[in-house]
Write an enzyme that holds these catalytic residues in place. Structure first.
Site, short mmCIF file in Angstrom:
data_model
loop_
_atom_site.label_atom_id
_atom_site.label_comp_id
_atom_site.label_asym_id
_atom_site.label_seq_id
_atom_site.Cartn_x
_atom_site.Cartn_y
_atom_site.Cartn_z
N ASP A 161 0.76 -1.25 0.00
CA ASP A 161 0.00 0.00 0.00
C ASP A 161 0.80 1.31 0.00
O ASP A 161 0.64 2.13 -0.88
CB ASP A 161 -0.95 0.02 1.19
CG ASP A 161 -1.73 -1.28 1.31
OD1 ASP A 161 -1.51 -2.20 0.51
OD2 ASP A 161 -2.57 -1.38 2.22
N GLU A 402 3.12 -9.13 11.37
CA GLU A 402 2.69 -8.82 10.00
C GLU A 402 3.92 -8.40 9.19
O GLU A 402 4.12 -8.82 8.07
CB GLU A 402 1.68 -7.67 10.07
CG GLU A 402 1.10 -7.26 8.74
CD GLU A 402 0.16 -6.07 8.88
OE1 GLU A 402 0.10 -5.46 9.96
OE2 GLU A 402 -0.50 -5.74 7.87
#
Ligand code: 9WN
Length: 431
Positions: A161, A402
């Site tokens: 992103d 993550e």
């Protein structure tokens, strides 16, 4: 993964990501297939059940039980804006990198080796047909310019992103009014500097509003939407997955027409990546800004390593690519304590050590590149990369992060991320 499994899919993370995400599910299905084939199939089938009638697989399938996410289904409003969206389930109108056929091929191999072919034959056939229409969607609607490369309309589609890949293009966007909104993602990470900034978020939402105005219609988007990029990582993954789908198709006895269609799609993507995107001077595959005369976006991020994902790469190119991955700009950058692939080369413009896709290492992409290095026969390098990732994830505070700081070993973003667990299972089960 068991903890994050709800109903018929696996949440990417316990709180931060409470719905089903497209490419997370593909990796997670690969992880499940090591010890629970049924759950692996279900993961892919639940995702494919939300496929749009044009073949696109949406980036998020919303869990109706979960209201605490922004931007939720009411923001995307797909069912009211286009006939293409499914009626029985709510989704976003974006896509994510097409890893799914690659996952399906692995699932079928493991189905065969566990002697369960007859039990799953009908299901893999149904999955194949849906994946075929997904690949046709990508080849046709995401490449009207006929370059072989896949277009994206939003950084969220890239899966990376806030990567510095997008900085120049994002800086050139001048959003007018966006509807008032409240972020929820920043409530679930202790240090919000690990997440995208508010300024980035406003632009993300503005791009979503633009897609809505154009009714998620690819023909209109490719002409009018302000963000249009040929994504190198997406395209590399597309080539890898198209090869996987054609191999799966061969094993399932699909027609010559279908198989040659897939082979020519893979060839075209390979040529597109090598001829239009690969930059000799940096040895990186670069994204192309289609709104700025196809300008190559020259930033050193892990997406640039996508050349290695091409299954039909010649030996010399594979070697160049492997050297780049394992060299001083990536895994062996002098500042890294763990020789893993960082999302962005340290100190390139836009780099931030702890921020999301701006520097930290993502185990899932390390795994994908590890797979590709192995596929091209670089066993020694693959073994080193695998071990460095295992060492990092074995750090006391790694917590299936993550993303992680490869300089300090600190876990970042969400803990207990499903795809981090999935790739660790893979590494531990296959050396
Ligand atoms: C937006 C779920 C997803 C991943 C993406 C990652 C992140 C979402 C976010 O989390 O994106 O889709 O809110 O940041 O960038 O790759 O699929 O794990």
């Amino acid at each position: 993964m068991k903890k994050n499994h709800v109903g018929s899919f696996t949440k990417p993370a316990p709180h931060l990501y409470p719905h089903q995400w497209s490419w997370d599910s593909a990796f997670v299905a690969i992880g499940w297939s090591n010890f629970d084939l049924e759950t692996a199939y279900q993961e892919i089938e639940t995702l494919l059940d939300a496929q749009w009638s044009d073949g696109r697989i949406p980036h998020i399938v919303f869990n109706p039980e979960e209201q605490n996410y922004f931007p939720g289904p009411e923001v995307w409003n797909c069912q009211n804006l286009t006939e293409l969206a499914p009626k029985h389930v709510k989704t976003t109108g974006l896509i994510q990198p097409p890893v799914h056929s690659f996952a399906a091929k692995i699932l079928w191999e493991r189905t065969k080796s566990s002697g369960k072919e007859s039990q799953y034959r009908d299901r893999i056939e149904a999955i194949f047909e849906k994946l075929l229409s997904w690949h046709r969607y990508l080849a046709k609607f995401r490449d009207p310019e006929n370059t072989g490369l896949i277009s994206i309309y939003h950084p969220w589609e890239s899966g990376t992103d806030n990567s510095p890949r997008w900085d120049e293009v994002m800086a050139s966007l001048k959003p007018d009014e966006v509807p008032a909104f409240e972020r929820r993602d920043t409530k679930f990470v202790t240090d919000i500097s690990e997440r995208p900034t508010d300024e980035e978020y406003v632009k993300y939402i503005w791009l979503v509003e633009s897609m809505k105005k154009l009714s998620y219609d690819d023909l209109k988007l490719s002409k009018e939407h302000p963000f249009l990029i040929k994504d190198a990582l997406m395209s590399g993954i597309f080539a890898l997955a198209t090869k996987a789908l054609s191999t799966l198709g061969e094993r399932l006895g699909k027609s010559d027409d279908v198989l040659s269609e897939l082979k020519s799609t893979e060839k075209k993507t390979t040529e597109g990546l090598l001829q239009l995107s690969f930059d000799e001077s940096s040895s990186l595959s670069l994204d192309l800004d289609m709104r700025n005369e196809r300008k190559r976006i020259n930033v050193s991020t892990c997406a640039g390593l996508s050349t290695i994902l091409l299954p039909d790469l010649d030996k010399a190119m594979a070697e160049t690519s492997c050297k780049q991955i394992m060299g001083e700009n990536f895994a062996h950058h002098k500042e890294l304590k763990f020789a893993v692939i960082p999302s962005t080369t340290p100190h390139t413009p836009g780099y931030k050590e702890n921020s999301y896709w701006r520097g930290p290492t993502w185990p899932v992409l390390n795994w994908l590149f590890w797979y590709a290095i192995n596929m091209h026969g670089f066993e020694k390098e693959a073994a080193a990369l695998r071990q460095a990732n295992i060492d990092l994830l074995a750090e006391e505070n790694a917590c299936f992060g993550e993303y992680l700081n490869a300089i300090t070993g600190k876990q970042l973003g969400s803990a207990d991320q499903s795809w981090t667990a999935a790739v660790l299972i893979e590494w531990l089960s296959n050396s």
